[in-house]
Design a protein around this motif. Structure first.
Motif, PDB file in Angstrom:
ATOM      1  N   GLN A   1       0.826  -1.204   0.000  1.00 28.58           N
ATOM      2  CA  GLN A   1       0.000   0.000   0.000  1.00 28.58           C
ATOM      3  C   GLN A   1       0.860   1.255   0.000  1.00 28.58           C
ATOM      4  N   LEU A   2       1.927   1.237   0.808  1.00 29.60           N
ATOM      5  CA  LEU A   2       2.835   2.388   0.831  1.00 29.60           C
ATOM      6  C   LEU A   2       3.505   2.585  -0.524  1.00 29.60           C
ATOM      7  N   LEU A   3       3.950   1.498  -1.139  1.00 30.21           N
ATOM      8  CA  LEU A   3       4.604   1.603  -2.444  1.00 30.21           C
ATOM      9  C   LEU A   3       3.636   2.147  -3.489  1.00 30.21           C
ATOM     10  N   ARG A   4       2.392   1.693  -3.448  1.00 27.17           N
ATOM     11  CA  ARG A   4       1.380   2.199  -4.377  1.00 27.17           C
ATOM     12  C   ARG A   4       1.177   3.698  -4.176  1.00 27.17           C
ATOM     13  N   THR A   5       1.137   4.122  -2.916  1.00 26.55           N
ATOM     14  CA  THR A   5       0.987   5.546  -2.622  1.00 26.55           C
ATOM     15  C   THR A   5       2.147   6.339  -3.209  1.00 26.55           C
ATOM     16  N   GLY A   6       3.365   5.822  -3.026  1.00 29.77           N
ATOM     17  CA  GLY A   6       4.530   6.509  -3.554  1.00 29.77           C
ATOM     18  C   GLY A   6       4.538   6.601  -5.067  1.00 29.77           C
ATOM     19  N   LEU A   7       4.152   5.524  -5.737  1.00 29.56           N
ATOM     20  CA  LEU A   7       4.135   5.518  -7.199  1.00 29.56           C
ATOM     21  C   LEU A   7       3.048   6.428  -7.755  1.00 29.56           C
ATOM     22  N   LEU A   8       1.896   6.455  -7.074  1.00 33.89           N
ATOM     23  CA  LEU A   8       0.836   7.371  -7.486  1.00 33.89           C
ATOM     24  C   LEU A   8       1.286   8.821  -7.323  1.00 33.89           C
ATOM     25  N   ALA A   9       1.976   9.089  -6.217  1.00 34.23           N
ATOM     26  CA  ALA A   9       2.506  10.436  -5.996  1.00 34.23           C
ATOM     27  C   ALA A   9       3.515  10.795  -7.085  1.00 34.23           C
ATOM     28  N   LEU A  10       4.376   9.838  -7.434  1.00 34.74           N
ATOM     29  CA  LEU A  10       5.373  10.063  -8.486  1.00 34.74           C
ATOM     30  C   LEU A  10       4.702  10.423  -9.802  1.00 34.74           C
ATOM     31  N   PHE A  11       3.669   9.685 -10.175  1.00 30.78           N
ATOM     32  CA  PHE A  11       2.971   9.940 -11.434  1.00 30.78           C
ATOM     33  C   PHE A  11       2.266  11.291 -11.411  1.00 30.78           C
TER      34      PHE A  11
ATOM     35  N   ARG B   1      14.694   1.315   1.251  1.00 33.46           N
ATOM     36  CA  ARG B   1      15.873   1.648   0.442  1.00 33.46           C
ATOM     37  C   ARG B   1      15.936   3.155   0.199  1.00 33.46           C
ATOM     38  N   LYS B   2      16.991   3.788   0.713  1.00 36.29           N
ATOM     39  CA  LYS B   2      17.156   5.226   0.503  1.00 36.29           C
ATOM     40  C   LYS B   2      17.399   5.543  -0.970  1.00 36.29           C
ATOM     41  N   ASP B   3      18.150   4.675  -1.651  1.00 33.61           N
ATOM     42  CA  ASP B   3      18.447   4.954  -3.048  1.00 33.61           C
ATOM     43  C   ASP B   3      17.185   4.923  -3.901  1.00 33.61           C
ATOM     44  N   TYR B   4      16.250   4.000  -3.621  1.00 31.20           N
ATOM     45  CA  TYR B   4      14.995   3.961  -4.366  1.00 31.20           C
ATOM     46  C   TYR B   4      14.194   5.249  -4.148  1.00 31.20           C
ATOM     47  N   ALA B   5      14.145   5.691  -2.900  1.00 33.86           N
ATOM     48  CA  ALA B   5      13.383   6.900  -2.579  1.00 33.86           C
ATOM     49  C   ALA B   5      13.978   8.123  -3.273  1.00 33.86           C
ATOM     50  N   LEU B   6      15.306   8.220  -3.283  1.00 32.20           N
ATOM     51  CA  LEU B   6      15.960   9.353  -3.926  1.00 32.20           C
ATOM     52  C   LEU B   6      15.779   9.322  -5.443  1.00 32.20           C
ATOM     53  N   VAL B   7      15.892   8.140  -6.034  1.00 30.08           N
ATOM     54  CA  VAL B   7      15.702   8.022  -7.483  1.00 30.08           C
ATOM     55  C   VAL B   7      14.270   8.400  -7.864  1.00 30.08           C
ATOM     56  N   ALA B   8      13.287   7.981  -7.063  1.00 26.40           N
ATOM     57  CA  ALA B   8      11.894   8.333  -7.355  1.00 26.40           C
ATOM     58  C   ALA B   8      11.698   9.844  -7.305  1.00 26.40           C
ATOM     59  N   SER B   9      12.313  10.500  -6.316  1.00 22.53           N
ATOM     60  CA  SER B   9      12.228  11.962  -6.231  1.00 22.53           C
ATOM     61  C   SER B   9      12.887  12.619  -7.438  1.00 22.53           C
ATOM     62  N   LEU B  10      14.040  12.087  -7.838  1.00 18.73           N
ATOM     63  CA  LEU B  10      14.762  12.644  -8.976  1.00 18.73           C
ATOM     64  C   LEU B  10      13.969  12.504 -10.270  1.00 18.73           C
ATOM     65  N   VAL B  11      13.358  11.343 -10.484  1.00 18.57           N
ATOM     66  CA  VAL B  11      12.581  11.103 -11.707  1.00 18.57           C
ATOM     67  C   VAL B  11      11.458  12.135 -11.836  1.00 18.57           C
ATOM     68  N   SER B  12      10.790  12.416 -10.720  1.00 15.35           N
ATOM     69  CA  SER B  12       9.719  13.411 -10.753  1.00 15.35           C
ATOM     70  C   SER B  12      10.264  14.788 -11.118  1.00 15.35           C
ATOM     71  N   GLY B  13      11.415  15.142 -10.538  1.00 18.69           N
ATOM     72  CA  GLY B  13      12.008  16.445 -10.846  1.00 18.69           C
ATOM     73  C   GLY B  13      12.420  16.582 -12.295  1.00 18.69           C
ATOM     74  N   LEU B  14      12.858  15.476 -12.903  1.00 14.79           N
ATOM     75  CA  LEU B  14      13.286  15.523 -14.304  1.00 14.79           C
ATOM     76  C   LEU B  14      12.121  15.754 -15.265  1.00 14.79           C
ATOM     77  N   ALA B  15      10.887  15.650 -14.750  1.00 17.06           N
ATOM     78  CA  ALA B  15       9.735  15.968 -15.588  1.00 17.06           C
ATOM     79  C   ALA B  15       9.733  17.443 -15.982  1.00 17.06           C
ATOM     80  N   GLU B  16      10.369  18.289 -15.193  1.00 19.37           N
ATOM     81  CA  GLU B  16      10.385  19.725 -15.517  1.00 19.37           C
ATOM     82  C   GLU B  16      11.244  20.024 -16.752  1.00 19.37           C
ATOM     83  N   PRO B  17      12.510  19.595 -16.803  1.00 18.94           N
ATOM     84  CA  PRO B  17      13.233  19.805 -18.064  1.00 18.94           C
ATOM     85  C   PRO B  17      12.614  19.048 -19.237  1.00 18.94           C
ATOM     86  N   LEU B  18      11.949  17.932 -18.971  1.00 17.35           N
ATOM     87  CA  LEU B  18      11.250  17.225 -20.043  1.00 17.35           C
ATOM     88  C   LEU B  18      10.116  18.085 -20.591  1.00 17.35           C
ATOM     89  N   GLY B  19       9.354  18.697 -19.704  1.00 16.23           N
ATOM     90  CA  GLY B  19       8.280  19.590 -20.147  1.00 16.23           C
ATOM     91  C   GLY B  19       8.823  20.760 -20.945  1.00 16.23           C
TER      92      GLY B  19
END
Length: 271
Positions: A120-130, A182-200
Motif C-alpha cells: 500500500q505504501l509503495l502504491r501511494t509513492g508511485l501514485l505520488a510520483l505519477f 531503500r534510501k536509493d529507491y526513494a531518492l531516485v523516485a524523487s529525482l525522476v519526478s524532478g526531471l519531468a520539468e526539463p522534459l516539459g
C-alpha cells in the motif's frame, strides 16, 4: 514585425535553470531520509514565500509579456483581450489537470502515518510520483520560457518553483522509503519526478520552436501566468497553511512578493 532570433546560449541557459529547479525534488527526498525533525514552520514560510513570488511575477511581468506580445501581433486593445483570455486559459488547463490527475499533497502525510502495508505504501509513492510528475511538466515549461525571455525574470521564478518542489520530493520519498526501506529507491523516485520539468521544457520548446511568433509568445506567457497563479493559490498557500503554527504564511507571502519586486526593480536599473 518578427521576433528576435533565439541563440543557442539562451536555450542552454534556460534548460540549465529549469533542470536545477527540478532537482529540488531530490532535496525534498533527502530531507525525508537524512533529517529526523524537519522544521515545519520554516517549510510553511518557504512555501508561502514561493507563492508570493509566483503570484507577483505572474501578474506584473508574465501577464504583461503576454499582452505586449499580442499587441505587437495585433493592436493594443486586442493584445489586452487576448492576453487576458490566455491567462484564463492557463487557469482552466491546470484546473482540468488537477481534475483528472489530482495532486496528492494533502493525503500523503496522513497515509504515511497510518499502519499501511508495504504494498500500500509503495502504491501511494508511485501514485505520488505519477501525479507530481504530470504537474511538473507545465512548471518546467514556465521556467524555461521565462528564462528564455529574460534570465532576470526566469531566475526568481525558478527559485520559487524550486522551493515548491521540495515538499513534492518529500511526498514521493516518504512512502517509497517506507515501503522498500531503500534510501536509493526513494531518492531516485524523487529525482525522476524532478526531471519531468526539463522534459516539459524540451517538449514545449521543440514543438513550438518552428512556429515562434509574437502570437505564440503571447499565448505561452498568458498560459504560464494562469498556471503559476493557480498553483500558488491551490497548492502552495494551502500547504503552507497546514504546516504553519502562526503567521508564517502571510509573512512568507509578503516577503516573497517583496523579494521578487525588489529583484525586478534592481534589474531595471542595471539594464
Amino acid at each position: 514585425m518578427g521576433i528576435a532570433p533565439v541563440t543557442d546560449a539562451q536555450v542552454y541557459t534556460a534548460f540549465a535553470v529549469t533542470f536545477l529547479a527540478g532537482l529540488a525534488t531530490l532535496v525534498g527526498g533527502g530531507l525525508v531520509l537524512f533529517l529526523k525533525k524537519p522544521n515545519y514552520r520554516v517549510l510553511a514560510f518557504g512555501l508561502a514565500f514561493a507563492a508570493g513570488a509566483m503570484i507577483y511575477v505572474s501578474l506584473t511581468e508574465i501577464l504583461n509579456k503576454s499582452i505586449s506580445s499580442f499587441s505587437l501581433a495585433f493592436d493594443e486593445k486586442s493584445g489586452f483581450a487576448y492576453g487576458t483570455f490566455a491567462f484564463l486559459l492557463g487557469v482552466v488547463l491546470v484546473l482540468l489537470l488537477d481534475r483528472f490527475v489530482p495532486n496528492p499533497h494533502e493525503t500523503i502525510e496522513a497515509q504515511s502515518k497510518q499502519d499501511l502495508s508495504q504494498p500500500q505504501l509503495l502504491r501511494t509513492g508511485l501514485l505520488a510520483l505519477f501525479a507530481i510528475s504530470a504537474h511538473n511538466l507545465p512548471e518546467g515549461l514556465a521556467t524555461f520560457f521565462a528564462t528564455l525571455e529574460s534570465p532576470a525574470l526566469g531566475a526568481p521564478l525558478a527559485v520559487a518553483i524550486a522551493i515548491h518542489n521540495i515538499p513534492e520530493g518529500v511526498a514521493i520519498a516518504l512512502p517509497v522509503y517506507g515501503a522498500t526501506g531503500r534510501k536509493d529507491y526513494a531518492l531516485v523516485a524523487s529525482l525522476v519526478s524532478g526531471l519531468a520539468e526539463p522534459l516539459g521544457a524540451a517538449l514545449g520548446y521543440f514543438i513550438l520552436a518552428p512556429y515562434m511568433s509574437h502570437t505564440i509568445y503571447g499565448m505561452v506567457f498568458g498560459i504560464i501566468g494562469g498556471v503559476m497563479v493557480y498553483l500558488a493559490l491551490d497548492e502552495l498557500l494551502p500547504t503552507a497553511k497546514r504546516f504553519s503554527k502562526g503567521h508564517e504564511t502571510v509573512y512568507g507571502l509578503v516577503s516573497g512578493m517583496a523579494a521578487l519586486a525588489t529583484s525586478l526593480v534592481i534589474f531595471k536599473f542595471v539594464q
